[in-house]
Design an enzyme around this catalytic site. Structure first.
Site, mmCIF file in Angstrom:
data_model
loop_
_atom_site.group_PDB
_atom_site.id
_atom_site.type_symbol
_atom_site.label_atom_id
_atom_site.label_comp_id
_atom_site.label_asym_id
_atom_site.label_seq_id
_atom_site.Cartn_x
_atom_site.Cartn_y
_atom_site.Cartn_z
ATOM 1 N N GLU A 1 0.821 -1.205 0.000
ATOM 2 C CA GLU A 1 0.000 0.000 0.000
ATOM 3 C C GLU A 1 0.856 1.257 0.000
ATOM 4 O OE1 GLU A 1 -3.865 -1.544 2.520
ATOM 5 O OE2 GLU A 1 -2.237 -0.569 3.609
ATOM 6 N N ASP B 1 -7.505 -4.989 10.019
ATOM 7 C CA ASP B 1 -7.160 -3.769 9.302
ATOM 8 C C ASP B 1 -7.140 -3.933 7.797
ATOM 9 O OD1 ASP B 1 -5.004 -5.354 9.063
ATOM 10 O OD2 ASP B 1 -3.542 -3.909 9.807
#
Lengths: 349, 349
Positions: free
Chosen positions: A66, A237
């Site tokens: 990410e 998450d």
């Protein structure tokens, strides 16, 4: 002809893993966690100053990579971070990261740093920030379920920021718990290993779940959570990964970092789209109520947000000036005449 | 106790500006441009293997900072790049960049490199790749309008890949042109300065527009473009920034990198949404026709795409093995026991 020395603008200060460890030792880890908690809180209070771009995720079979950018209009920051649960089995970190700050006015980078350690610190600081506003007053006991790479940082932040004195550990792998016990032996805390999650939560005012593996999806069940507890859920998450049974969320008041992201990645992905949540910055800014009474169950459904990284990066940059704990990286081509990039190359022969 | 040396996995090879310049000299710039053209073409031919995430832009008054990620499922890459037209006036680069490659299976970075020089090379290589398929056969003459930081790279790629022998330069700033003339004096090319864009394009088979400033929006007008010419428009690369008069596009067949991005950023942003374009990879892969006849005007509306950076990064990584032109950065925290991040920090005291 030897190359001329690059101009100062060509240099980007770089904080290595070794220098980050020295910086933490120099400042003192509890001081750093406390100051970083304040730094994140300062930035959350000016929430609307930030460009809240969603993170850009590249998913694969084994994990995700990410990029998490944000900007306050003067400074731009981003973090590169991966999440690969299987890595641990190969002796690698589940999460590694590095981060960068740049000057918005010129686009020139001004800091690049390791961020695996810094992410552990900022995640712990964000947890403590939330607990400072949501946990019962003067909490003494933390239950920590999941005793992996983040564990000690979470514990020390709750000690430094909230004055927690007792810690109850549980992990499905006893080796993880004994590692955490050993690392905290000089912390001045009363730390004990528990034989189950149920045992760990007994008497705790704060319960932190901090597990990495996707396959253990219900770390806490409803019967384990008593009135008045604050839950800090940091392991769920990403899409498809949660730690709490949905019934807990029905009894709790839930606080999040950035609602659009948490709806996708957090514990609340198992709830209806209209399940009510409060963005934490609104509590810090006095726009919404935090803990209301002593029987309320509060939940910080934490997924990690770019603003927290931004605060941590700016904190590190400010501390670097005095310590010299960085190297200058010759990363930006900066010829004397900006149009003469080729000439700079030619003269470097 | 002194810190133990980090494990090899903690090290990320870093190519500085100085080492990139030495690498280009070592390989030879024309060889490097030719090999990089082939590398980009190889990747364009396997277009559907790539995860084509749109770039993530953070805009401000003075410019833009972008992250450009992509992945082929085995390797992940991204580039950090800014675009600040005003920078030149302050003695700074309009565009600076750095890039990274990572292993998709673990998420661990495997290369970090300066990318200001590398972007100039890959942009020139991409132009040459397009011209190889779209320009008239055996072109002798390139007109280059805009003689800034990219100019010489564009010229040398057209020499190395297409055998261009004559170059006609124009820039609104004569100092930019004289800088380019001087830098190309040993190139073996016939290079002349022209007094206008109109004069520069006379007799050229390839016209490259390569200007940075937003305020000069019509570099080429319709009457300047004769039959059979190939235009390579690389300066119009963000919303609100174009170089060509729309009438040229009505006469030309237009080729793009990635249509969704070019509709927003390229010359075609001034055209209707159904203005026809061909993605270049389809020509390379034999799925679409390139140049059809000798009177056709072809236009490569180039905005720069993440796959080109990916190809350039992989090319550099492959070349590094033999040259040693890199430093190892201690960027990834990699404790012996991956769950014992805190213990690694403790022992570093």
């Amino acid at each position: 002809m030897p190359a001329l020395a690059p101009s100062p603008k060509a240099y980007v200060p770089f904080v290595s893993v070794e220098n980050m460890m020295q910086l933490i030792h120099r400042i003192g880890i509890e001081t750093m966690l406390l100051e970083m908690t304040d730094a994140i809180e300062d930035d959350f209070r000016r929430w609307n100053a930030f460009d809240k771009t969603p993170r850009v995720a590249s998913h694969s079979t084994d994990g995700v990579i990410e990029l998490m950018p944000t900007s306050d209009g003067a400074t731009y920051g981003f973090k590169y971070v991966n999440g690969h649960p299987k890595n641990t089995r190969d002796g690698l970190q589940t999460v590694t990261a590095f981060g960068l700050l740049a000057d918005v006015a010129t686009g020139y980078p001004v800091l690049i740093t390791e961020m695996t350690l810094l992410t552990a610190l900022r995640t712990a600081a964000a947890s403590a920030m939330a607990a400072r506003h949501l946990a019962p007053k003067n909490p003494s006991t933390l239950a920590l379920i999941g005793n992996g790479a983040q564990a000690e940082f979470q514990v020390l932040a709750m000690k430094a920021v909230l004055g927690v004195t007792h810690v109850r550990l549980f992990d499905i792998d006893p080796l993880a718990t004994s590692k955490t016990l050993k690392n905290l032996s000089d912390s001045g805390l009363h730390v004990i290993a528990c034989s189950s999650a149920q045992s760990a939560v007994e008497g705790a005012q704060i319960i932190t779940t901090c597990t990495a593996d996707k396959q253990y999806a219900t770390i806490l069940t409803d019967n384990m959570v008593g009135a008045g507890v604050h839950i800090n859920a940091i392991g769920g998450d990403c899409p498809g990964k949660t730690e709490l049974h949905g019934d807990i969320l029905l009894r709790a008041d839930t606080f999040v970092e950035f609602e659009p992201q948490t709806r996708i990645e957090g514990e609340i992905q198992q709830m209806a789209a209209d399940y009510p949540v409060t963005e934490l910055w609104r509590v810090l800014d006095g726009k919404a109520q935090g803990r209301r009474d002593e029987r309320q169950i509060t939940l910080f459904d934490s997924v990690g947000f770019a603003v927290e990284d931004f605060s941590a990066l700016r904190y590190v940059r400010a501390k670097l000036q005095d310590t010299g704990l960085f190297h200058n990286l010759d990363m930006i081509a900066d010829p004397d005449d900006p149009r003469d990039l080729f000439g700079m190359y030619l003269r470097a022969k």
